[in-house]
Motif scaffolding. Structure first.
Motif, mmCIF file in Angstrom:
data_model
loop_
_atom_site.group_PDB
_atom_site.id
_atom_site.type_symbol
_atom_site.label_atom_id
_atom_site.label_comp_id
_atom_site.label_asym_id
_atom_site.label_seq_id
_atom_site.Cartn_x
_atom_site.Cartn_y
_atom_site.Cartn_z
ATOM 1 N N GLY A 113 7.938 8.325 -0.884
ATOM 2 C CA GLY A 113 6.771 7.830 -0.146
ATOM 3 C C GLY A 113 7.141 6.709 0.814
ATOM 4 O O GLY A 113 6.381 6.356 1.698
ATOM 5 N N HIS A 116 9.023 0.722 0.037
ATOM 6 C CA HIS A 116 9.552 -0.404 -0.720
ATOM 7 C C HIS A 116 10.747 -1.089 -0.095
ATOM 8 O O HIS A 116 11.787 -1.230 -0.698
ATOM 9 C CB HIS A 116 9.925 0.059 -2.121
ATOM 10 C CG HIS A 116 8.720 0.187 -2.974
ATOM 11 N ND1 HIS A 116 8.732 0.783 -4.188
ATOM 12 C CD2 HIS A 116 7.465 -0.224 -2.770
ATOM 13 C CE1 HIS A 116 7.519 0.743 -4.712
ATOM 14 N NE2 HIS A 116 6.734 0.144 -3.855
ATOM 15 N N GLU A 188 -4.528 2.489 1.180
ATOM 16 C CA GLU A 188 -4.521 3.358 0.006
ATOM 17 C C GLU A 188 -5.962 3.779 -0.218
ATOM 18 O O GLU A 188 -6.876 2.943 -0.112
ATOM 19 C CB GLU A 188 -4.089 2.550 -1.214
ATOM 20 C CG GLU A 188 -2.660 2.688 -1.583
ATOM 21 C CD GLU A 188 -2.422 2.100 -2.969
ATOM 22 O OE1 GLU A 188 -2.311 0.871 -3.064
ATOM 23 O OE2 GLU A 188 -2.346 2.883 -3.932
ATOM 24 N N ASP A 221 -3.295 6.723 2.171
ATOM 25 C CA ASP A 221 -2.158 6.803 1.256
ATOM 26 C C ASP A 221 -2.689 7.263 -0.109
ATOM 27 O O ASP A 221 -3.436 6.548 -0.773
ATOM 28 C CB ASP A 221 -1.503 5.421 1.164
ATOM 29 C CG ASP A 221 -0.316 5.367 0.219
ATOM 30 O OD1 ASP A 221 -0.231 6.225 -0.678
ATOM 31 O OD2 ASP A 221 0.513 4.454 0.352
ATOM 32 N N ILE A 223 -0.605 8.319 -2.535
ATOM 33 C CA ILE A 223 0.600 8.451 -3.355
ATOM 34 C C ILE A 223 0.359 8.125 -4.828
ATOM 35 O O ILE A 223 0.913 8.758 -5.714
ATOM 36 C CB ILE A 223 1.730 7.624 -2.708
ATOM 37 C CG1 ILE A 223 2.208 8.391 -1.468
ATOM 38 C CG2 ILE A 223 2.873 7.351 -3.668
ATOM 39 C CD1 ILE A 223 3.145 7.666 -0.558
ATOM 40 N N GLN A 224 -0.500 7.134 -5.095
ATOM 41 C CA GLN A 224 -0.788 6.826 -6.503
ATOM 42 C C GLN A 224 -2.040 7.526 -7.010
ATOM 43 O O GLN A 224 -2.194 7.728 -8.201
ATOM 44 C CB GLN A 224 -1.007 5.312 -6.667
ATOM 45 C CG GLN A 224 0.248 4.501 -6.508
ATOM 46 C CD GLN A 224 0.258 3.267 -7.418
ATOM 47 O OE1 GLN A 224 -0.387 3.219 -8.454
ATOM 48 N NE2 GLN A 224 1.019 2.270 -7.025
HETATM 49 C C1 LIG Z 1 0.564 3.438 -2.838
HETATM 50 C C2 LIG Z 1 2.028 3.680 -2.623
HETATM 51 N N1 LIG Z 1 2.459 4.141 -1.437
HETATM 52 C C3 LIG Z 1 3.763 4.387 -1.206
HETATM 53 C C4 LIG Z 1 4.706 4.165 -2.182
HETATM 54 C C5 LIG Z 1 6.150 4.409 -1.899
HETATM 55 O O1 LIG Z 1 6.632 5.492 -2.585
HETATM 56 P P1 LIG Z 1 8.207 5.615 -2.901
HETATM 57 O O2 LIG Z 1 8.518 4.650 -4.000
HETATM 58 O O3 LIG Z 1 8.380 7.059 -3.282
HETATM 59 O O4 LIG Z 1 8.945 5.267 -1.648
HETATM 60 C C6 LIG Z 1 4.317 3.668 -3.424
HETATM 61 C C7 LIG Z 1 5.332 3.413 -4.478
HETATM 62 O O5 LIG Z 1 5.168 2.665 -5.397
HETATM 63 C C8 LIG Z 1 2.934 3.428 -3.645
HETATM 64 O O6 LIG Z 1 2.512 2.958 -4.821
#
Ligand SMILES: Cc1ncc(COP(=O)(O)O)c(C=O)c1O
Length: 459
Positions: A113, A116, A188, A221, A223-224
């Motif tokens: 994602g 970091h 997010e 976003d 991702i979570q």
């Molecule tokens: C909301 C959110 N977006 C993006 C990411 C980034 O994902 P990745 O660790 O696979 O790079 C994270 C990772 O913790 C996340 O929590």
């Protein structure tokens, strides 16, 4: 089942010698060595079982047999990059498109994602990262968190969605007044690092209006929080209104159940604009046949085991039991959540809603002693976050809440008995309170030294 000849201490020493400390351990004072996991359970080197309440990556359950089997079978046949024709990548894109609004129909596959600290541009737009570095760049604008518990507009506001969207409009206007243009709004769908925040419904559509009017795009976003976690919908942005459609959706973590696969979905218009730059998009690992086989298997399991509906059912039971705890323990200021994404906001007192950071930290370590893995988040690091694998059960809920209740009751009793001690005249000997934890003991020591500091017992 102890099957770890090396032992935890040796692994820790080796890790300290060979790995950067920037990659921080969970529970740094007493890290856990996990050697096996299944479903919502993890096992340490002694065979001790832990209930996993935080791993939203193991979405359909740790080591789900069908996901493992899909990876194994595809690994035996072929794994290569996405520049050969292969059915898995197109099938995975097809299946993802069926979960999304029609206009989100172009897919880019990745293996992370990525926020970091891997890209300086992404650090630059992450307030929780840039605040510790060079600060906010002039081309970055931060809108207030739409937090109706501790933010600018709260639960008593007649229309917090519009009020918070108005703040975005104000931020956009002030950027424009400085001669800047707006490229994108990133959020997010449910801010987790922000403290398990549930933006008021209707906020995103209003924000999108202001952003699009200024020429920008809306990036959600997921991702979570995506992939059925919120129960009622497959995607968390759908909580904002049936008609709301972002311009770009990012997904990761859960879509591979632990296998590194991530994806960006967007509209034809955005994809065409990118293509017009002539820049090639290629990612060595993204969209390879094994990753896509895994992604397809995760979708199959979600469907077969009806995990989205399960998340709604178990999540509302968890909310109900947590609300009962709130009525009982004044340290719980707010319970908020949807599906299996739930936050418990711990406060020092209701009037100020000051984050109870150290108490939250203490609670998490006591839960860990009870083999329950939870963590905290939010700017005050005081929000217990529940985002377990989606197979989390009603029994798990009962067990975890009962332990939480017992620990909070114990903390309150100790606080009361220490307050009795504290009310004794200063000359009287200060007896240590039994297993109070470091903050309480520090409080007592300060008291016996007649320190002039105002201390609460966990400070
Ligand atoms: C909301 C959110 N977006 C993006 C990411 C980034 O994902 P990745 O660790 O696979 O790079 C994270 C990772 O913790 C996340 O929590």
């Amino acid at each position: 089942m102890a099957s770890d000849p090396r032992g935890k201490a040796a692994t820790l020493a080796q890790r300290r010698r060979l790995l950067s400390s920037s990659c921080r351990l969970f529970f740094p004072e007493d890290p856990i060595k996990i050697i096996r996991s299944q479903g919502q359970y993890m096992y340490d080197e002694q065979g001790e079982e832990y209930i996993d309440c935080i791993n939203n990556v193991a979405h359909v359950g740790h080591c789900h047999p069908l996901v493992v089997q899909a990876a194994h079978e595809q690994n035996q046949v072929l794994n290569t990059n996405s520049r050969y024709l292969h059915d898995n990548i197109v099938d995975f894109a097809q299946r993802l498109s069926e979960t999304l609004p029609e206009t989100l129909c172009v897919f880019y596959f990745l293996n992370s994602g990525a926020y970091h600290g891997h890209l300086s541009s992404l650090i630059d737009i992450s307030p929780y990262k840039f605040r510790d570095l060079d600060g906010q760049k002039e081309w970055v604008h931060v809108a207030p968190l739409p937090d109706t518990y501790r933010g600018l507009y709260r639960e008593d506001h007649p229309n917090p969605a519009e009020a918070y969207a108005g703040e975005v409009k104000r931020v956009v206007s002030s950027a424009q007044a400085q001669g800047r243009q707006i490229a994108a709004f990133f959020a997010e769908s449910l801010p987790s690092v922000g403290g398990q925040i549930i933006p008021p419904a209707g906020y995103f559509p209003e924000v999108a209006k202001h952003i699009r009017k200024a020429g920008g795009v809306f990036v959600a976003d997921e991702i979570q929080v995506g992939f059925g976690r919120v129960g009622k919908h497959f995607w968390a942005f759908q909580l904002q209104g049936e008609d709301f459609v972002p311009d770009i959706v990012t997904m990761g973590k859960s879509i591979g159940n632990g296998h590194p696969v991530a994806c960006v979905a967007t509209t034809q218009a955005v994809a065409r604009a990118f293509e017009a730059t002539g820049v090639e998009y290629f990612n060595t690992f993204g969209g390879n046949p094994v990753s896509c086989a895994v992604g397809l298997a995760v979708l199959n399991v979600l469907e077969k085991e009806q995990l989205q509906a399960h998340a709604a059912h178990v999540g509302s039971f968890l909310m109900e039991l947590l609300r009962q705890q709130k009525a009982k323990h004044p340290i719980i200021g707010d319970i908020r959540g949807v599906g299996l994404f739930i936050g418990v906001d711990l406060i020092k007192d209701e009037a100020t809603r000051t984050p109870a950071t150290k108490e939250a930290d203490y609670l998490v370590s006591r839960l860990k002693e009870n083999h329950i893995l939870l963590s905290t988040d939010g700017p005050g690091r005081n929000v217990l976050k529940f985002k377990p694998p989606m197979c989390f059960s009603l029994d798990n809920v009962q067990h975890v809440v009962a332990k939480l209740d017992a620990i909070l009751t114990d903390m309150e009793e100790k606080l009361r008995s220490c307050e009795t001690l504290r009310s004794q005249p200063c000359g009287s000997p200060a007896k240590p309170c039994p297993s109070l934890g470091k903050w309480a003991i520090a409080g007592l020591l300060m008291h016996s030294l007649e320190a002039k500091l105002q201390l609460s017992f966990w400070e």
